[in-house]
Scaffold this active site. Structure first.
Site, PDB file in Angstrom:
ATOM      1  N   GLN A 239     -10.157  -4.021  -3.382  1.00 40.86           N
ATOM      2  CA  GLN A 239     -11.446  -3.515  -2.910  1.00 40.86           C
ATOM      3  C   GLN A 239     -12.537  -3.795  -3.945  1.00 40.86           C
ATOM      4  O   GLN A 239     -13.615  -4.305  -3.613  1.00 40.86           O
ATOM      5  CB  GLN A 239     -11.338  -1.995  -2.659  1.00 40.86           C
ATOM      6  CG  GLN A 239     -12.628  -1.360  -2.193  1.00 40.86           C
ATOM      7  CD  GLN A 239     -13.004  -1.775  -0.781  1.00 40.86           C
ATOM      8  OE1 GLN A 239     -12.180  -1.708   0.106  1.00 40.86           O
ATOM      9  NE2 GLN A 239     -14.235  -2.209  -0.572  1.00 40.86           N
TER      10      GLN A 239
ATOM     11  N   ARG B  54       0.891  -1.180   0.000  1.00 40.52           N
ATOM     12  CA  ARG B  54       0.000   0.000   0.000  1.00 40.52           C
ATOM     13  C   ARG B  54       0.915   1.212   0.000  1.00 40.52           C
ATOM     14  O   ARG B  54       1.647   1.457   0.968  1.00 40.52           O
ATOM     15  CB  ARG B  54      -0.918  -0.007   1.220  1.00 40.52           C
ATOM     16  CG  ARG B  54      -1.614   1.322   1.430  1.00 40.52           C
ATOM     17  CD  ARG B  54      -2.713   1.258   2.464  1.00 40.52           C
ATOM     18  NE  ARG B  54      -3.867   0.523   1.982  1.00 40.52           N
ATOM     19  CZ  ARG B  54      -5.081   0.564   2.540  1.00 40.52           C
ATOM     20  NH1 ARG B  54      -5.292   1.316   3.607  1.00 40.52           N
ATOM     21  NH2 ARG B  54      -6.076  -0.129   2.045  1.00 40.52           N
TER      22      ARG B  54
ATOM     23  N   ARG C 183     -13.767  -8.747   1.727  1.00 39.35           N
ATOM     24  CA  ARG C 183     -12.343  -8.458   1.502  1.00 39.35           C
ATOM     25  C   ARG C 183     -11.517  -9.705   1.790  1.00 39.35           C
ATOM     26  O   ARG C 183     -10.560 -10.021   1.095  1.00 39.35           O
ATOM     27  CB  ARG C 183     -11.865  -7.289   2.401  1.00 39.35           C
ATOM     28  CG  ARG C 183     -12.488  -5.930   2.122  1.00 39.35           C
ATOM     29  CD  ARG C 183     -12.130  -5.406   0.745  1.00 39.35           C
ATOM     30  NE  ARG C 183     -10.695  -5.386   0.515  1.00 39.35           N
ATOM     31  CZ  ARG C 183      -9.850  -4.413   0.899  1.00 39.35           C
ATOM     32  NH1 ARG C 183     -10.323  -3.357   1.513  1.00 39.35           N
ATOM     33  NH2 ARG C 183      -8.557  -4.482   0.654  1.00 39.35           N
TER      34      ARG C 183
ATOM     35  N   ASP D 104     -17.226   7.141  -1.492  1.00 36.35           N
ATOM     36  CA  ASP D 104     -15.957   7.000  -0.777  1.00 36.35           C
ATOM     37  C   ASP D 104     -15.661   8.354  -0.128  1.00 36.35           C
ATOM     38  O   ASP D 104     -16.326   9.359  -0.415  1.00 36.35           O
ATOM     39  CB  ASP D 104     -14.850   6.583  -1.771  1.00 36.35           C
ATOM     40  CG  ASP D 104     -13.522   6.270  -1.096  1.00 36.35           C
ATOM     41  OD1 ASP D 104     -13.474   6.128   0.151  1.00 36.35           O
ATOM     42  OD2 ASP D 104     -12.502   6.169  -1.814  1.00 36.35           O
TER      43      ASP D 104
ATOM     44  N   HIS E 287      -7.427   0.638  -6.424  1.00 39.69           N
ATOM     45  CA  HIS E 287      -7.668  -0.219  -5.256  1.00 39.69           C
ATOM     46  C   HIS E 287      -8.333  -1.511  -5.765  1.00 39.69           C
ATOM     47  O   HIS E 287      -9.502  -1.776  -5.487  1.00 39.69           O
ATOM     48  CB  HIS E 287      -8.570   0.525  -4.266  1.00 39.69           C
ATOM     49  CG  HIS E 287      -8.517  -0.011  -2.866  1.00 39.69           C
ATOM     50  ND1 HIS E 287      -7.726  -1.081  -2.493  1.00 39.69           N
ATOM     51  CD2 HIS E 287      -9.177   0.381  -1.736  1.00 39.69           C
ATOM     52  CE1 HIS E 287      -7.902  -1.323  -1.205  1.00 39.69           C
ATOM     53  NE2 HIS E 287      -8.762  -0.451  -0.721  1.00 39.69           N
TER      54      HIS E 287
ATOM     55  N   CYS F 203     -16.393   1.695   0.718  1.00 36.65           N
ATOM     56  CA  CYS F 203     -15.226   0.837   0.981  1.00 36.65           C
ATOM     57  C   CYS F 203     -14.784   0.930   2.442  1.00 36.65           C
ATOM     58  O   CYS F 203     -14.109   0.017   2.932  1.00 36.65           O
ATOM     59  CB  CYS F 203     -14.077   1.224   0.050  1.00 36.65           C
ATOM     60  SG  CYS F 203     -13.622   2.961   0.154  1.00 36.65           S
TER      61      CYS F 203
HETATM   62  N1   CP Z   1     -11.282  -0.269   2.446  1.00 30.68           N
HETATM   63  C1   CP Z   1     -10.012  -0.363   2.875  1.00 30.68           C
HETATM   64  O1   CP Z   1      -9.073  -0.593   2.095  1.00 30.68           O
HETATM   65  O2   CP Z   1      -9.862  -0.203   4.212  1.00 30.68           O
HETATM   66  P1   CP Z   1      -8.475  -0.002   4.969  1.00 30.68           P
HETATM   67  O3   CP Z   1      -7.934   1.330   4.541  1.00 30.68           O
HETATM   68  O4   CP Z   1      -8.816  -0.054   6.429  1.00 30.68           O
HETATM   69  O5   CP Z   1      -7.538  -1.102   4.565  1.00 30.68           O
HETATM   70  N1  NVA Z   2      -9.966   6.610  -1.298  1.00 29.83           N
HETATM   71  C1  NVA Z   2      -9.600   6.151   0.024  1.00 29.83           C
HETATM   72  C2  NVA Z   2      -9.797   4.689   0.118  1.00 29.83           C
HETATM   73  C3  NVA Z   2      -9.490   4.092   1.453  1.00 29.83           C
HETATM   74  C4  NVA Z   2      -9.686   2.617   1.480  1.00 29.83           C
HETATM   75  C5  NVA Z   2      -8.167   6.522   0.311  1.00 29.83           C
HETATM   76  O1  NVA Z   2      -7.323   6.394  -0.583  1.00 29.83           O
HETATM   77  O2  NVA Z   2      -7.874   6.956   1.422  1.00 29.83           O
END
Ligand code: CP
Ligand code: NVA
Length: 349
Positions: free
Chosen positions: A157, A127, A324, A256, A154, A296
């Site tokens: 997701q 990530r 997930r 989101d 993502h 999400c």
């Molecule tokens: N939706 C999602 O990716 O959640 P986290 O940021 O908690 O991993």
């Molecule tokens: N768009 C959000 C998604 C989190 C899972 C972010 O990037 O923070």
């Protein structure tokens, strides 16, 4: 609430039938963007995830002795926990690497990180802030690299979300619509989550309608790529700024956060720009009768979604979160060549 929704889920095939034919090609591959996969491979991943969801114990030793490196430059609850639990409940293990204080490439070259981790572990999930960091890691590593969220996409997701949609709308067919096609609406930021949802919609041939505030539309390159895929599958994708047009007749309405991780300094400006794009009960009332609400997570009640919506029976956010886990399992077993009937191959790059 989630349990009530789950009890109404339609059953899916217990055996990953399509998986046996399509998923061997994924052994040794990276999982960076959904557009890298064919519609048949994406469907096979969904089938396989559904089978893993239904029979977790049957597949409890699939990844015995295999290890996953988890590189995180940003916070996470769902992604981190589900990757860790996915490995452990399939007989493997995960090693968490905290990169929140020092992004990938700062302490040492990304290629050196890759060439070390591949000595000890079988796959890497990352990530990162920069999508390019994940791509660089994937180019260098001789083991599969999985995108656990970047500034651009993502994919894990969206895979889980389309598993949720398939459980609720088998085959993505919605009896209420004459066309028989599922319509997903997305209202909010044209960000990483939306990008992967657009690619998933294109791969599955559904209808997806997007409404963002002006200036927050999805990236042009992602939109063009999704449109090319949609031309092949018959998916219908639209992007605009009109919430009513996007949600009209939708079977599910997705949003989101307005300020993603790394955009905290823009939060005030974004709150102003996104005013009017909150998912309220009035917005949901413009969708199809019985429409579901999706997010999400993490969510911000009173900003992108009203509490009366996310905490209502229409909300499937915990089903999405649950899925997930099953989606991560499907990805891990596929990339590690552990799908029953699939032969492991070395990563080609
Ligand atoms: N939706 C999602 O990716 O959640 P986290 O940021 O908690 O991993
Ligand atoms: N768009 C959000 C998604 C989190 C899972 C972010 O990037 O923070």
């Amino acid at each position: 609430m989630a349990a009530a929704i789950k009890s109404r889920l339609a059953p899916l095939p217990a055996r990953p039938r399509a998986a046996a034919a399509e998923l061997p090609a994924l052994a040794g591959a990276d999982f960076i963007d959904l557009a890298d996969f064919t519609p048949a491979q994406f469907t096979a991943l969904l089938d396989w995830a559904a089978a893993l969801r239904r029979h977790p114990k049957r597949y409890g030793r699939l990844l015995a002795g295999r290890g996953l490196a988890m590189i995180f430059e940003k916070p996470s609850l769902r992604t981190r926990v589900t990757f860790d639990v996915a490995m452990q409940t399939m007989g493997g293990y995960a090693v968490f690497l905290d990169f929140t204080d020092s992004p990938l490439g700062e302490r040492e070259d990304i290629a050196d990180v890759a060439h070390n981790l591949e000595l000890w572990l079988d796959a890497i999930v990352a990530r990162t802030f920069e999508h390019a960091s994940i791509c660089e890691l994937a180019r260098a590593a001789r083991v599969p690299v999985i995108n656990g969220l970047s500034d651009a996409s993502h994919p894990c997701q969206a895979l889980a979300d389309f598993l949720s949609l398939r459980l609720l709308f088998p085959g993505f067919r919605a009896p209420a619509r004459k066309s028989g096609r599922l319509k997903l609406a997305y209202v909010g930021d044209g960000n990483n989550t939306l990008h992967s949802l657009l690619e998933a919609a294109a791969l599955t041939g559904i209808e997806m309608s997007v409404a963002t505030p002006p200036g927050y539309e999805p990236a042009v390159a992602v939109w063009a790529r999704a449109q090319r895929l949609a031309a092949a599958t018959g998916a219908r994708l639209t992007v605009g700024n009109d919430i009513a047009a996007a949600v009209r007749g939708a079977h599910a309405v997705y949003t989101d956060t307005w300020a993603s991780m790394g955009q905290e300094a823009e939060a005030t400006r974004r709150a102003r720009d996104f005013a009017g794009y909150q998912i309220t009960a009035a917005v949901m009332a413009q969708a199809a009768p019985g429409a579901r609400f999706m997010h999400c997570l993490p969510a911000h009640r009173g900003q992108e979604v009203a509490a009366e919506v996310i905490d209502s029976p229409a909300s499937i956010v915990y089903l999405q979160a649950e899925n997930r886990l099953h989606a991560q399992k499907a990805v891990l077993a596929s990339l590690l060549g552990a799908v029953p009937g699939a032969r492991a191959t070395a990563k080609s790059s």
